[in-house]
Design an enzyme around this catalytic site. Sequence first.
Site, PDB file in Angstrom:
ATOM      1  N   HIS A 134      51.099  34.911  39.143  1.00  0.00           N
ATOM      2  CA  HIS A 134      50.754  33.493  38.969  1.00  0.00           C
ATOM      3  C   HIS A 134      49.279  33.442  38.589  1.00  0.00           C
ATOM      4  O   HIS A 134      48.409  33.828  39.377  1.00  0.00           O
ATOM      5  CB  HIS A 134      51.032  32.707  40.258  1.00  0.00           C
ATOM      6  CG  HIS A 134      52.495  32.568  40.547  1.00  0.00           C
ATOM      7  ND1 HIS A 134      53.039  32.690  41.799  1.00  0.00           N
ATOM      8  CD2 HIS A 134      53.532  32.337  39.695  1.00  0.00           C
ATOM      9  CE1 HIS A 134      54.359  32.510  41.720  1.00  0.00           C
ATOM     10  NE2 HIS A 134      54.676  32.309  40.448  1.00  0.00           N
ATOM     11  N   GLU A 158      46.210  32.306  40.745  1.00  0.00           N
ATOM     12  CA  GLU A 158      45.959  32.927  42.057  1.00  0.00           C
ATOM     13  C   GLU A 158      44.938  34.055  41.895  1.00  0.00           C
ATOM     14  O   GLU A 158      45.177  35.203  42.272  1.00  0.00           O
ATOM     15  CB  GLU A 158      47.286  33.403  42.661  1.00  0.00           C
ATOM     16  CG  GLU A 158      48.210  32.220  42.968  1.00  0.00           C
ATOM     17  CD  GLU A 158      49.643  32.612  43.317  1.00  0.00           C
ATOM     18  OE1 GLU A 158      49.951  33.819  43.412  1.00  0.00           O
ATOM     19  OE2 GLU A 158      50.472  31.690  43.485  1.00  0.00           O
ATOM     20  N   HIS A 198      50.204  37.405  46.331  1.00  0.00           N
ATOM     21  CA  HIS A 198      50.154  35.994  45.943  1.00  0.00           C
ATOM     22  C   HIS A 198      49.198  35.253  46.878  1.00  0.00           C
ATOM     23  O   HIS A 198      48.639  35.818  47.801  1.00  0.00           O
ATOM     24  CB  HIS A 198      51.552  35.358  46.083  1.00  0.00           C
ATOM     25  CG  HIS A 198      52.549  35.763  45.056  1.00  0.00           C
ATOM     26  ND1 HIS A 198      52.917  34.949  44.018  1.00  0.00           N
ATOM     27  CD2 HIS A 198      53.259  36.912  44.907  1.00  0.00           C
ATOM     28  CE1 HIS A 198      53.822  35.563  43.272  1.00  0.00           C
ATOM     29  NE2 HIS A 198      54.055  36.763  43.793  1.00  0.00           N
ATOM     30  N   GLU A 253      51.307  37.070  50.806  1.00  0.00           N
ATOM     31  CA  GLU A 253      50.722  35.776  50.447  1.00  0.00           C
ATOM     32  C   GLU A 253      49.410  35.632  51.205  1.00  0.00           C
ATOM     33  O   GLU A 253      49.409  35.452  52.431  1.00  0.00           O
ATOM     34  CB  GLU A 253      51.660  34.628  50.848  1.00  0.00           C
ATOM     35  CG  GLU A 253      52.826  34.392  49.923  1.00  0.00           C
ATOM     36  CD  GLU A 253      52.492  33.407  48.791  1.00  0.00           C
ATOM     37  OE1 GLU A 253      51.372  32.847  48.797  1.00  0.00           O
ATOM     38  OE2 GLU A 253      53.358  33.205  47.924  1.00  0.00           O
TER      39      GLU A 253
HETATM   40 ZN    ZN Z   1      52.203  33.050  43.640  1.00  0.00          ZN
END
Ligand code: ZN
Length: 233
Positions: free
Chosen positions: A46, A49, A153, A206
């Site tokens: 992504h 990020e 992430h 994350e």
């Molecule tokens: Zn992500």
Amino acid sequence: MSDVPLAERGLVRHPVERFGTTREGRPLEVFGPLACGTPLVLAAIHGNESETTVALSAAVRTIAVGGLGWAVVLAANPDGALLGTRGNAAGVDLNRNFPTSDWRAGTVLSHWSSRTRQVVELSTGIAPASEPESAALMELIERLSPPWILSVHAPIGVVIEAEASALGDVLASETGLRRVVKVGYQTPGVLDLWATERGSRCVTLELPRITHDEAVVRFAPVLAALLRGDLLN
Ligand SMILES: [Zn+2]
């Protein structure tokens, strides 16, 4: 092997190889060893990020050349990283574009900011693996046949894996983050499931909603220990 002195951490000195090309023609790059059986860590699938790239880069730059035990993709979505977008240059959420059993064409909703609901529209792509970035990552994974894949992430602040594994154990205990089996919304076509369906173990880390500086302070040392091979047998 001792850590690289702080003064010498300005460059990523590990060997680099191009493993593909983005939709906009930019190189997709992987650092470190690439022998079959090498584990893989990737950040910024992504593009918005970027704290994941910064923390992972700091970890890699802590480790002396020759000391890296993992293949490292610092930005799996370089076009998105440069555009500041979650999706790639075609507006596809790359982490919904993998040819999993649950892939489906459609809209992916994401947040505009932490103050909004999920209303920003991206797509899963016109077909599974339609995007050059996800197709190249799949080829890299086929080539490495990694025993572990770690996808970094932000900003949920959890360790995600469908079933507890040694890597998830280590990450949960070293980071203090909570472990969950999945996030609370539908995620068809994700890398984790594709990797699992082909027999690799994929864990998602994350990072919490923190600054880039704090991501380096809190997570680069853990990632460096992992990439050196100090945490997993
Ligand atoms: Zn992500």
